[in-house]
Scaffold this motif. Structure first.
Motif, short mmCIF file in Angstrom:
data_model
loop_
_atom_site.label_atom_id
_atom_site.label_comp_id
_atom_site.label_asym_id
_atom_site.label_seq_id
_atom_site.Cartn_x
_atom_site.Cartn_y
_atom_site.Cartn_z
N UNK A 1 1.32 12.64 -11.72
CA UNK A 1 2.16 13.64 -12.38
C UNK A 1 2.41 13.27 -13.84
N UNK A 2 2.65 11.97 -14.08
CA UNK A 2 2.87 11.53 -15.46
C UNK A 2 1.63 11.66 -16.31
N UNK A 3 0.44 11.44 -15.66
CA UNK A 3 -0.81 11.56 -16.41
C UNK A 3 -1.05 12.99 -16.88
N UNK A 4 -0.69 13.93 -16.06
CA UNK A 4 -0.85 15.34 -16.47
C UNK A 4 0.00 15.62 -17.71
N UNK A 5 1.26 15.13 -17.65
CA UNK A 5 2.14 15.35 -18.81
C UNK A 5 1.63 14.60 -20.04
N UNK A 6 1.11 13.36 -19.84
CA UNK A 6 0.60 12.58 -20.95
C UNK A 6 -0.64 13.23 -21.58
N UNK A 7 -1.53 13.75 -20.74
CA UNK A 7 -2.71 14.43 -21.27
C UNK A 7 -2.32 15.61 -22.15
N UNK A 8 -1.26 16.31 -21.73
CA UNK A 8 -0.80 17.44 -22.54
C UNK A 8 -0.28 16.95 -23.89
N UNK A 9 0.48 15.82 -23.87
CA UNK A 9 0.99 15.27 -25.14
C UNK A 9 -0.15 14.78 -26.03
N UNK B 1 0.82 -1.20 0.00
CA UNK B 1 0.00 0.00 0.00
C UNK B 1 0.86 1.26 0.00
N UNK B 2 1.96 1.22 0.77
CA UNK B 2 2.86 2.38 0.79
C UNK B 2 3.51 2.58 -0.58
N UNK B 3 3.97 1.46 -1.19
CA UNK B 3 4.58 1.56 -2.53
C UNK B 3 3.56 2.06 -3.54
N UNK B 4 2.34 1.54 -3.44
CA UNK B 4 1.29 1.95 -4.37
C UNK B 4 0.97 3.43 -4.21
N UNK B 5 0.95 3.90 -2.97
CA UNK B 5 0.65 5.32 -2.74
C UNK B 5 1.69 6.22 -3.40
N UNK B 6 2.97 5.80 -3.27
CA UNK B 6 4.02 6.58 -3.91
C UNK B 6 3.90 6.52 -5.45
N UNK B 7 3.61 5.32 -5.99
CA UNK B 7 3.49 5.18 -7.45
C UNK B 7 2.30 5.95 -8.00
N UNK B 8 1.21 6.01 -7.21
CA UNK B 8 0.05 6.76 -7.67
C UNK B 8 0.37 8.25 -7.79
N UNK B 9 1.14 8.73 -6.83
CA UNK B 9 1.52 10.13 -6.90
C UNK B 9 2.37 10.41 -8.14
N UNK B 10 3.32 9.49 -8.40
CA UNK B 10 4.15 9.65 -9.60
C UNK B 10 3.30 9.52 -10.87
N UNK B 11 2.34 8.59 -10.85
CA UNK B 11 1.47 8.37 -12.02
C UNK B 11 0.59 9.58 -12.30
#
Length: 613
Positions: A262-270, A250-260
């Motif tokens: 951020x990546x989703x915002x960049x991907x939406x822009x692309x 759950x801790x690892x997933x929480x960190x990955x969701x935060x990174x994801x």
């Protein structure tokens, strides 16, 4: 805690091993029954083979009797052939059955009895009949006892078959009984194993249900998005270890969701940028297609193609080649590319193969012969129209890109290039077809000369030009003399050959700016701009003499052909084509009246009218 862990493992072990042990116990006799069933099946197959051999045995008995009877009736030796053949086959078949019936005393005794009775019939009757007939003696006294003996043999064949079939039925019944008992035993055992397994599984599930419910509760909250939830399960057994692993996950997933996120915002822009680019491409291609459909000539279409590729492939260079006879002509080029005006069809790999050809010098790819030495990477897309390769689109990468960037750029541009190449191929094919049909509508199919329809359009333009420049426009109307008689004498094929050769002579006698048309039948019209009246008459007479002196080779014969010519000119003969052609036709009629093979102008008509008055 070690005991708790061992206890859980023991319960899992019992839940798996006990049902498995029961299944093994049940399946052991079932396997034996299946093996016995397989053996019984093999025995049934053997029984069927034996039954076929018994049937064949009866047929051999019949063949032997039939052979002796045929010989007795006819006295002909060929009738004994089935008899002797049956003796051999019956002996072979009896030997095989004796081996197969080993251990079956009833069948063996019946078979031996059958064999003894048959040998008795053979020895006491068949051989005796054959001997008497060969000596010419009567055999009437032997027929009745021979038949009785043979009936006994046939009865023993039937008895042997019935006994064998009874044993076959008994074997099949035994097999069915064994199969049913094996299935029943397996069913009972499997149901028992299933019930025991279910009971043990229920006990294990009940013993750990509380902890599982806690895990499920927390997991559900995590699933709903609350990644802050954690499990609190004390102990050192498997479930507590699972809780610790879950918390770490759950801790690892929480960190990955935060990174994801951020990546989703960049991907939406692309994605937005890509969609905007694709929308722009689609709009340009749609506009490109509409413009191509509105083009009236290949030149217009080429200009539209150049405008579009410069917008779609910014910074690139390239060329568009289209087939012309036995080569490909460069219609347009753009960018820094110095494209050759023509290239052979074999110079481009895309035209050879009918497929896209991507060339990268850094990969040592095979380059097309038309590719310039300074090109590092290029793409050739064939123009496919109605199943044929009609040309190709040549696209070079921008010069500022590295070799790797150039290859990537071409791969990304390939789909768009194929799309516009399809539009180009279809548009150019339609334009060429339109031009071809238009040319056919203006041409005479026999001679290839322009027809009256083209003459009307051409003269309308020339009369307007002559009127503006105050220059004369001469009209020569020719008619082949005695053409109908020529057709009647030599045939229409010969007449067509004369028309074709006359049209060729006329084309040789005029300038490129002049026009020769076939008016219809054997009449031709020659239009010569900027020619004075006297020169027009002289030109007509020169044409007449050339035709009169020309040896026409028709069907292997040298024939002479003459023409009569009427001359008129603008503006003296009239202001319109109809008026001028009417005057020329009248002059032609005068030439016909005055002996043919001569030239007359419309002025000669005026002189005749003066003389007549």
């Amino acid at each position: 805690m070690k005991y708790i862990r061992a206890y859980l493992l023991l319960k899992l072990f019992l839940a798996i091993v006990v049902p498995s042990f029961i299944v093994v116990i049940v399946m052991s006799p079932l396997y034996q029954r299946v093996s016995n069933s397989a053996q019984a099946q093999e025995q049934i197959v053997t029984h069927f083979e034996n039954s076929n051999m018994i049937t064949a045995l009866g047929q051999y008995v019949i063949d032997a009797e039939t052979g002796v009877r045929g010989f007795a009736l006819t006295g002909r030796e060929p009738f004994l052939e089935p008899y002797f053949a049956a003796l051999v086959r019956l002996e072979q078949n009896t030997a095989l059955l004796t081996q197969r019936f080993a251990g079956q005393s009833q069948l063996l005794s019946q078979l031996e009895e059958l064999q003894r009775n048959f040998e008795l019939w053979q020895r006491n009757f068949a051989e005796e009949e054959i001997t008497l007939i060969r000596q010419g003696l009567p055999v009437t006294e032997l027929l009745a006892p021979a038949k009785q003996q043979m009936d006994l043999v046939r009865q023993q064949v039937r008895l042997l078959s019935q006994t064998h079939n009874t044993l076959l039925q008994a074997s099949r019944s035994a097999q069915i009984e064994q199969t049913q008992s094996a299935v029943l035993l397996a069913s009972v055992g499997l149901v028992a194993a299933l019930l025991i397994g279910l009971l043990l599984a229920f006990l294990i599930a009940y013993s750990i249900s509380a902890r599982v419910r806690e895990i499920n509760h927390v997991a559900t909250k995590v699933k709903q998005g609350d990644l802050s939830q954690r499990l609190v399960i004390r102990g050192k057994d498997e479930l507590s270890q699972l809780a610790d692993t879950f918390n770490a996950m759950a801790e690892t997933l929480e960190r990955k969701v935060q990174v994801e996120q951020q990546a989703r915002v960049a991907l939406n822009l692309q994605v937005e940028q890509l969609v905007a680019a694709k929308t722009r491409e689609s709009k340009l291609i749609s506009e490109f297609s509409e413009l191509l459909q509105a083009c009236e000539s290949i030149t217009e279409a080429s200009a539209v193609v150049k405008q579009t590729v410069l917008r779609l492939f910014s910074g690139s260079s390239g060329a568009l080649y289209y087939s012309s006879d036995d080569s490909a002509e460069c219609l347009i080029s753009w960018g820094d590319l110095t494209a050759p005006a023509f290239c052979r069809h074999d110079d481009c790999w895309s035209m050879r193969r009918g497929k896209n050809h991507l060339f990268a010098r850094s990969r040592h790819d095979l380059a097309c012969a038309h590719t310039t030495p300074d090109s590092n990477a290029a793409l050739c897309v064939p123009l496919l129209a109605r199943g044929d390769v009609a040309g190709f689109l040549h696209l070079c990468v921008p010069l500022h890109l590295t070799p790797e960037q150039g290859i990537s750029w071409l791969e990304q541009a390939e789909d768009v290039a194929v799309n516009i190449a399809e539009h180009i191929a279809l548009a150019l094919a339609n334009l060429r077809l339109r031009e071809h049909l238009k040319a056919l509508s203006f041409r005479d199919p026999l001679t290839g000369l322009y027809n009256r329809r083209y003459l009307d359009d051409y003269v309308e333009r020339e009369l307007a030009r002559a009127a503006r420049s105050s220059q004369p426009l001469a009209f020569l109307m020719l008619d082949i003399d005695h053409f109908k008689q020529f057709n009647d004498r030599y045939g229409h094929q010969a007449g067509d050959e004369v028309l074709l050769q006359v049209s060729q002579l006329l084309q040789q006698q005029i300038r490129s700016s002049d026009l020769v048309c076939r008016q219809g039948g054997e009449e031709f019209v020659v239009v010569i701009p900027d020619l004075q009246s006297a020169d027009a008459i002289a030109k007509a007479d020169a044409i007449r003499q050339q035709i009169a002196l020309y040896p026409f080779d028709i069907a292997g014969q040298q024939l002479g052909v003459t023409v009569s010519i009427g001359v008129a000119w603008f503006p003296a003969a009239g202001e319109t084509l109809e008026e001028i052609l009417k005057q020329a036709d009248s002059a032609l009629y005068l030439a016909k009246q005055q002996g043919r093979n001569c030239v007359r102008s419309f002025k000669d008509l005026a002189g005749l009218q003066i003389l007549a008055s």
